[in-house]
Write a protein that holds these residues in place. Structure first.
Motif, PDB file in Angstrom:
ATOM      1  N   GLN A   1      60.674   3.615  -7.459  1.00 38.16           N
ATOM      2  CA  GLN A   1      61.234   4.930  -7.718  1.00 38.16           C
ATOM      3  C   GLN A   1      61.431   5.610  -6.367  1.00 38.16           C
ATOM      4  OE1 GLN A   1      57.956   6.331 -10.246  1.00 38.16           O
ATOM      5  NE2 GLN A   1      59.439   6.512 -11.911  1.00 38.16           N
TER       6      GLN A   1
ATOM      7  N   ARG B   1      62.388   9.688  -4.373  1.00 40.72           N
ATOM      8  CA  ARG B   1      62.615  11.130  -4.472  1.00 40.72           C
ATOM      9  C   ARG B   1      62.813  11.674  -3.063  1.00 40.72           C
ATOM     10  NH1 ARG B   1      56.695  13.687  -6.002  1.00 40.72           N
ATOM     11  NH2 ARG B   1      55.666  13.169  -4.038  1.00 40.72           N
TER      12      ARG B   1
ATOM     13  N   THR C   1      60.154  17.151  -3.322  1.00 37.82           N
ATOM     14  CA  THR C   1      60.617  17.485  -4.675  1.00 37.82           C
ATOM     15  C   THR C   1      59.688  16.838  -5.689  1.00 37.82           C
ATOM     16  OG1 THR C   1      62.131  15.601  -4.805  1.00 37.82           O
ATOM     17  CG2 THR C   1      63.023  17.659  -3.910  1.00 37.82           C
ATOM     18  N   PRO C   2      59.609  17.385  -6.912  1.00 41.94           N
ATOM     19  CA  PRO C   2      58.639  16.871  -7.876  1.00 41.94           C
ATOM     20  C   PRO C   2      59.091  15.645  -8.671  1.00 41.94           C
ATOM     21  CG  PRO C   2      59.701  18.810  -8.764  1.00 41.94           C
ATOM     22  CD  PRO C   2      60.219  18.640  -7.353  1.00 41.94           C
ATOM     23  N   ASP C   3      60.395  15.411  -8.789  1.00 42.13           N
ATOM     24  CA  ASP C   3      60.899  14.397  -9.716  1.00 42.13           C
ATOM     25  C   ASP C   3      61.206  13.070  -9.039  1.00 42.13           C
ATOM     26  OD1 ASP C   3      60.781  16.239 -11.850  1.00 42.13           O
ATOM     27  OD2 ASP C   3      62.765  17.031 -11.302  1.00 42.13           O
ATOM     28  N   TRP C   4      60.725  11.988  -9.670  1.00 40.86           N
ATOM     29  CA  TRP C   4      60.996  10.631  -9.212  1.00 40.86           C
ATOM     30  C   TRP C   4      62.156  10.065 -10.027  1.00 40.86           C
ATOM     31  CZ3 TRP C   4      58.655   8.458  -5.098  1.00 40.86           C
ATOM     32  CH2 TRP C   4      57.450   9.013  -4.645  1.00 40.86           C
ATOM     33  N   THR C   5      63.009   9.246  -9.378  1.00 32.27           N
ATOM     34  CA  THR C   5      64.126   8.583 -10.032  1.00 32.27           C
ATOM     35  C   THR C   5      63.898   7.082  -9.963  1.00 32.27           C
ATOM     36  OG1 THR C   5      65.633  10.346  -9.380  1.00 32.27           O
ATOM     37  CG2 THR C   5      66.632   8.250 -10.011  1.00 32.27           C
ATOM     38  N   ASP C   6      64.026   6.396 -11.107  1.00 34.49           N
ATOM     39  CA  ASP C   6      63.836   4.943 -11.140  1.00 34.49           C
ATOM     40  C   ASP C   6      64.911   4.232 -10.336  1.00 34.49           C
ATOM     41  OD1 ASP C   6      61.629   5.162 -12.808  1.00 34.49           O
ATOM     42  OD2 ASP C   6      62.797   4.865 -14.646  1.00 34.49           O
TER      43      ASP C   6
END
Length: 146
Positions: free
Chosen positions: A104, A106, A110-115
């Motif tokens: 993942q 990011r 930032t708080p959000d992880w992207t696969d």
């Protein structure tokens, strides 16, 4: 035999007994201490974090027996779960571990992880292992009074 070899991401190959040798017909315990890895890098001038998570482990014991794949990283004695028993003595056998990772990313902070689609693999090679054959012998014993 215990071996510690770093990978990128960082994992190690461990084994028991830890002295660099083992004995025919006795299980040799293997394990790794995998952990989720967070790697910092820069992409097009933007700080990015990559998170790699181990998904499977493929052990090749170097004796021609073929690789063993598991989702279990193994553990040290007495809680061991992954082991291999060598059937013949050998010089300089190398145990290798191939770890399959999912990922993942990011932007740093930032708080959000992207696969990330797909997987990646890394391979670690342990120090060479000597495999001995234990042989018993009958001997006469001069016992006192006998």
């Amino acid at each position: 035999t215990e071996h510690l070899v770093p990978e990128t991401p960082d994992t190690t190959v461990g084994g028991q007994p830890p002295e660099g040798w083992t004995v025919v017909n006795v299980p040799t315990i293997t394990y790794t201490e995998p952990a989720e890895q967070v790697l910092d890098t820069t992409l097009l001038g933007i700080p990015v974090q990559i998170r790699a998570t181990p998904r499977s482990f493929t052990w090749d014991y170097g004796d021609g027996s073929g690789p063993v794949t598991t989702t279990d990283p193994g553990a040290a004695y007495p809680h061991h779960t992954v082991a291999h028993t060598y059937g013949q003595p050998a010089d300089r056998v190398t145990i290798t571990l191939t770890t399959t990772w999912s990922g993942q990313f990011r932007i740093t902070g930032t708080p959000d992880w992207t696969d990330v689609t797909g997987t990646a693999t890394t391979t670690s090679a342990a120090d060479p292992l000597q495999i001995y054959e234990a042989r018993s012998r009958l001997v006469t014993d001069d016992l006192p009074g006998g």
